[in-house]
Design a protein around this motif. Structure first.
Motif, PDB file in Angstrom:
ATOM      1  N   ARG A  79       0.789  -1.192   0.085  1.00 15.93           N
ATOM      2  CA  ARG A  79       0.095   0.126   0.031  1.00 15.93           C
ATOM      3  C   ARG A  79       0.724   1.226   0.100  1.00 15.93           C
ATOM      4  NH1 ARG A  79      -5.272  -0.167   3.971  1.00 15.93           N
ATOM      5  NH2 ARG A  79      -6.330  -2.163   3.058  1.00 15.93           N
ATOM      6  N   VAL A  80       0.253   2.095  -0.691  1.00 14.64           N
ATOM      7  CA  VAL A  80       1.035   3.467  -0.558  1.00 14.64           C
ATOM      8  C   VAL A  80       0.657   4.146   0.847  1.00 14.64           C
ATOM      9  CG1 VAL A  80       1.022   6.057  -1.628  1.00 14.64           C
ATOM     10  CG2 VAL A  80       0.390   4.051  -3.019  1.00 14.64           C
ATOM     11  N   GLY A  81       1.980   4.733   1.261  1.00 15.76           N
ATOM     12  CA  GLY A  81       1.754   5.227   2.757  1.00 15.76           C
ATOM     13  C   GLY A  81       1.848   4.131   3.782  1.00 15.76           C
ATOM     14  N   ARG A  82       2.340   2.897   3.465  1.00 18.35           N
ATOM     15  CA  ARG A  82       2.476   1.884   4.628  1.00 18.35           C
ATOM     16  C   ARG A  82       3.596   2.263   5.453  1.00 18.35           C
ATOM     17  NH1 ARG A  82       6.152  -2.347   0.943  1.00 18.35           N
ATOM     18  NH2 ARG A  82       7.737  -0.776   0.361  1.00 18.35           N
TER      19      ARG A  82
ATOM     20  N   GLY B  44       9.891  -3.204   8.725  1.00 18.36           N
ATOM     21  CA  GLY B  44      10.638  -4.482   8.355  1.00 18.36           C
ATOM     22  C   GLY B  44      12.090  -3.811   8.420  1.00 18.36           C
ATOM     23  N   ALA B  45      12.224  -2.593   8.057  1.00 20.45           N
ATOM     24  CA  ALA B  45      13.897  -2.084   8.150  1.00 20.45           C
ATOM     25  C   ALA B  45      14.375  -2.091   9.573  1.00 20.45           C
ATOM     26  CB  ALA B  45      14.062  -0.688   7.483  1.00 20.45           C
ATOM     27  N   TRP B  46      13.380  -1.740  10.686  1.00 15.73           N
ATOM     28  CA  TRP B  46      13.830  -1.783  11.826  1.00 15.73           C
ATOM     29  C   TRP B  46      14.362  -3.212  12.387  1.00 15.73           C
ATOM     30  CZ3 TRP B  46      10.992  -4.362  15.580  1.00 15.73           C
ATOM     31  CH2 TRP B  46      11.394  -4.190  16.884  1.00 15.73           C
ATOM     32  N   PHE B  47      13.271  -3.949  12.201  1.00 21.72           N
ATOM     33  CA  PHE B  47      13.373  -5.591  12.314  1.00 21.72           C
ATOM     34  C   PHE B  47      14.660  -6.170  11.600  1.00 21.72           C
ATOM     35  CE2 PHE B  47      13.290 -10.136  12.058  1.00 21.72           C
ATOM     36  CZ  PHE B  47      12.894 -10.564  13.268  1.00 21.72           C
ATOM     37  N   ALA B  48      14.901  -5.931  10.423  1.00 21.03           N
ATOM     38  CA  ALA B  48      16.037  -6.356   9.824  1.00 21.03           C
ATOM     39  C   ALA B  48      17.516  -5.662  10.374  1.00 21.03           C
ATOM     40  CB  ALA B  48      15.967  -6.130   8.333  1.00 21.03           C
TER      41      ALA B  48
ATOM     42  N   TRP C 246       6.141 -13.480  18.752  1.00 18.82           N
ATOM     43  CA  TRP C 246       5.948 -12.741  17.605  1.00 18.82           C
ATOM     44  C   TRP C 246       6.153 -11.032  18.219  1.00 18.82           C
ATOM     45  CZ3 TRP C 246       1.794  -9.453  17.293  1.00 18.82           C
ATOM     46  CH2 TRP C 246       0.735  -9.593  17.844  1.00 18.82           C
ATOM     47  N   VAL C 247       6.731 -10.237  17.116  1.00 15.33           N
ATOM     48  CA  VAL C 247       6.588  -8.935  17.715  1.00 15.33           C
ATOM     49  C   VAL C 247       5.394  -8.174  17.261  1.00 15.33           C
ATOM     50  CG1 VAL C 247       8.264  -6.820  17.486  1.00 15.33           C
ATOM     51  CG2 VAL C 247       9.195  -9.102  17.307  1.00 15.33           C
ATOM     52  N   GLY C 248       4.900  -7.309  18.214  1.00 16.36           N
ATOM     53  CA  GLY C 248       3.554  -6.664  17.626  1.00 16.36           C
ATOM     54  C   GLY C 248       3.718  -5.161  18.023  1.00 16.36           C
ATOM     55  N   PHE C 249       2.985  -4.494  17.240  1.00 11.75           N
ATOM     56  CA  PHE C 249       3.113  -3.113  17.209  1.00 11.75           C
ATOM     57  C   PHE C 249       1.581  -2.590  17.229  1.00 11.75           C
ATOM     58  CE2 PHE C 249       7.148  -3.879  15.345  1.00 11.75           C
ATOM     59  CZ  PHE C 249       7.990  -3.064  16.150  1.00 11.75           C
ATOM     60  N   ASP C 250       1.104  -1.827  18.241  1.00 11.72           N
ATOM     61  CA  ASP C 250      -0.371  -1.107  18.268  1.00 11.72           C
ATOM     62  C   ASP C 250      -0.107   0.199  17.656  1.00 11.72           C
ATOM     63  OD1 ASP C 250      -2.803  -0.089  18.696  1.00 11.72           O
ATOM     64  OD2 ASP C 250      -2.494  -0.703  20.888  1.00 11.72           O
ATOM     65  N   LEU C 251      -0.617   0.451  16.610  1.00 13.73           N
ATOM     66  CA  LEU C 251      -0.431   2.110  16.290  1.00 13.73           C
ATOM     67  C   LEU C 251      -1.271   2.758  16.858  1.00 13.73           C
ATOM     68  CD1 LEU C 251      -0.261   1.081  12.279  1.00 13.73           C
ATOM     69  CD2 LEU C 251       1.458   1.386  13.921  1.00 13.73           C
TER      70      LEU C 251
ATOM     71  N   GLY D   4       6.407   6.908  11.406  1.00 12.62           N
ATOM     72  CA  GLY D   4       6.181   5.541  11.118  1.00 12.62           C
ATOM     73  C   GLY D   4       7.373   4.695  11.413  1.00 12.62           C
ATOM     74  N   ARG D   5       8.408   5.140  12.110  1.00  9.21           N
ATOM     75  CA  ARG D   5       9.431   4.397  12.734  1.00  9.21           C
ATOM     76  C   ARG D   5       9.178   3.524  14.035  1.00  9.21           C
ATOM     77  NH1 ARG D   5      12.726   8.927  10.395  1.00  9.21           N
ATOM     78  NH2 ARG D   5      12.157   9.710  12.460  1.00  9.21           N
ATOM     79  N   PRO D   6       9.496   2.411  14.147  1.00 13.83           N
ATOM     80  CA  PRO D   6       9.267   1.721  15.381  1.00 13.83           C
ATOM     81  C   PRO D   6      10.180   2.540  16.585  1.00 13.83           C
ATOM     82  CG  PRO D   6       9.466   0.156  13.810  1.00 13.83           C
ATOM     83  CD  PRO D   6       9.864   1.481  13.232  1.00 13.83           C
ATOM     84  N   ARG D   7       9.539   2.651  17.746  1.00 14.05           N
ATOM     85  CA  ARG D   7      10.296   3.082  18.866  1.00 14.05           C
ATOM     86  C   ARG D   7      10.534   1.795  19.674  1.00 14.05           C
ATOM     87  NH1 ARG D   7       8.596   8.460  19.740  1.00 14.05           N
ATOM     88  NH2 ARG D   7       6.341   8.867  18.931  1.00 14.05           N
TER      89      ARG D   7
END
Length: 188
Positions: free
Chosen positions: A14-17, A23-27, A137-142, A151-154
């Motif tokens: 999706r645009v704006g995902r 994914g970059a944070w996890f990688a 698993w790793v989960g994020f509540d937006l 949109g970068r994970p903390r």
């Protein structure tokens, strides 16, 4: 021992995902480990057909080849309407034997559920493909403070523990299944 080849699959197109940021944070976390060789497969980088064709396209072959070359996977997915994106299901279906006897971990995000429903449905899909899903698993509540305004994970202690648990389980299963496939090819 050779590093375990892990593919981190960015499951939203999706645009704006925020999937690519997550994914970059996890990688980045995974690349800190010397026992893993991490590759990112972003579904937005593949020109998949809108309908399943009679013959596979070059990008379908390229994706299936990348899945075949990996020894373990981490699927990064949003939760849309208590499920995962159609683009991810489409990509998963382009490979079959390539998933077999390999472990899969999950990083998910959503509004309220932190992606839990998407993960549970993906477990069923990967079970049908003869893959092994890891427990944690790793989960994020937006809706909370999981990601910043870009949109970068903390990073939090809980999230770091979750990442470590997923990577530890994925590595254990990845090595065990690597040896099992070498000793006796998997047949379904």
């Amino acid at each position: 021992m050779d590093p375990l080849r892990v593919a981190v699959i960015i499951g939203s197109t999706r645009v704006g995902r925020v999937c690519d940021s997550v994914g970059a944070w996890f990688a980045g976390w995974a690349r800190r480990r010397h026992d893993l060789a991490v590759e990112t497969l972003d579904l937005a980088g593949y020109a998949f057909p809108h309908c399943y064709p009679e013959e596979a396209t070059p990008d379908m072959y390229r994706f299936a080849g990348a899945v075949g070359g990996a020894e373990a996977f981490v699927v990064v997915t949003p939760e849309y309407n208590r499920s995962f994106p159609a683009s991810l299901k489409q990509a998963i279906d382009y490979a079959y034997d390539e998933w077999q006897a390999k472990p899969v971990g999950f990083v998910a995000y959503g509004s309220g559920s932190a992606g839990q429903y998407a993960v549970e449905q993906l477990r069923t899909v990967f079970c049908a493909l003869h893959a092994v899903t890891v427990r944690d698993w790793v989960g994020f509540d937006l809706l909370g403070e999981a990601v910043d305004e870009h949109g970068r994970p903390r990073d939090t202690d809980d999230r770091e523990r979750a990442v470590s648990a997923v990577l530890d389980q994925l590595t254990w299963w990845g090595r065990a299944l690597r040896e099992a496939r070498r000793a006796h090819p998997y047949v379904s």
